[in-house]
Design an enzyme around this catalytic site. Structure first.
Site, short mmCIF file in Angstrom:
data_model
loop_
_atom_site.label_atom_id
_atom_site.label_comp_id
_atom_site.label_asym_id
_atom_site.label_seq_id
_atom_site.Cartn_x
_atom_site.Cartn_y
_atom_site.Cartn_z
N GLU A 19 -0.64 -8.70 4.92
CA GLU A 19 -0.45 -8.83 6.38
C GLU A 19 -1.77 -8.87 7.14
O GLU A 19 -1.80 -9.25 8.31
CB GLU A 19 0.45 -7.70 6.90
N CYS A 71 0.84 -1.20 0.00
CA CYS A 71 0.00 0.00 0.00
C CYS A 71 0.88 1.26 0.00
O CYS A 71 1.56 1.53 -0.97
CB CYS A 71 -0.97 -0.04 1.18
N HIS A 105 -3.33 -5.72 1.08
CA HIS A 105 -2.62 -5.95 2.34
C HIS A 105 -2.53 -7.43 2.71
O HIS A 105 -3.40 -7.96 3.40
CB HIS A 105 -3.33 -5.21 3.47
#
Length: 223
Positions: free
Chosen positions: A197, A87, A195
């Site tokens: 994560e 991002c 994302h």
């Protein structure tokens, strides 16, 4: 010894703690790196996480790209260290010229917070080796300036050289060719807007698909 993966914190970073957790869940040693650091503390790979570093002033990622830690990251990437930009981290990598192109305002000028399916296009990178070409992974995306754009010659080069890593299946932000993530010429530096994560645990994410990026990096480091 386990692999050491650093995660950078800039003023305004939001997702550093999540990235550190993802590194730990994957089985590597997470190392927090501060934006003013010049020493990468012996890490084997670096994650540049998401957020609104320096408040997105000037341009997203423009100020962060000049931070002392990024000068060390640029040098380390030149030596082949795996680097992942997520991002705002992807935006920072483009501003640092580690990756080509730019991330601009989304089509329709709206901020999007969605779970999105990505098609895996390139598995020959430091961060995608455990994935399969054509595989669909489900990860969250949350950004207002994630529309990937570049000059026609750059887009042609990325496509012809196989440097598109992920492609949106819905292309909600209007990125050229649905490009969600790209890599550099060596495959060691990867940037993507969604994302991974946030997709490492079934309790907190829409899937655990994102964990594969961190497992891939660990495998790359061990190879």
């Amino acid at each position: 010894m386990s692999a050491k993966i650093g995660v950078i914190t800039f003023p305004g970073t939001l997702d550093d703690v999540d990235a550190l957790r993802a590194v730990r869940i994957a089985g590597a040693e997470p190392v927090n790196l501060w934006h003013a650091d010049e020493d990468l503390r012996g890490v084997d790979a670096v994650v540049v996480p998401g957020g609104f570093s320096y408040g997105d002033y000037l341009r997203t990622g423009a100020i962060s790209a000049l931070a002392p830690v990024m000068q060390s990251v640029i040098e380390a990437a030149g030596r082949g260290m795996p680097v992942l930009g997520i991002c705002n981290g992807f935006q920072i990598l483009t501003e640092a010229r580690l990756l080509p192109g730019a991330l601009t305002r989304n089509q329709g000028l709206h901020f999007h917070c969605v779970d999105t399916h990505l098609e895996v296009v390139n598995t020959d990178t430091a961060w995608t080796g455990t994935l399969e070409q054509g595989q669909k992974i489900l990860v969250p995306a949350k950004h207002g300036e994630g529309r990937f754009q570049a000059e026609p010659d750059t887009i042609r080069m990325l496509e012809e050289e196989g440097r598109v890593v992920f492609r949106y299946t819905d292309n909600f932000n209007g990125s050229i060719n649905g490009i969600a993530g790209i890599t550099n010429e060596t495959g060691r530096v990867v940037g993507l807007m969604p994302h991974p994560e946030h997709a490492v645990e079934t309790l907190t994410g829409p899937s655990v698909d994102g964990l594969e990026l961190f497992l891939s990096a660990i495998g790359t480091i061990a190879a």
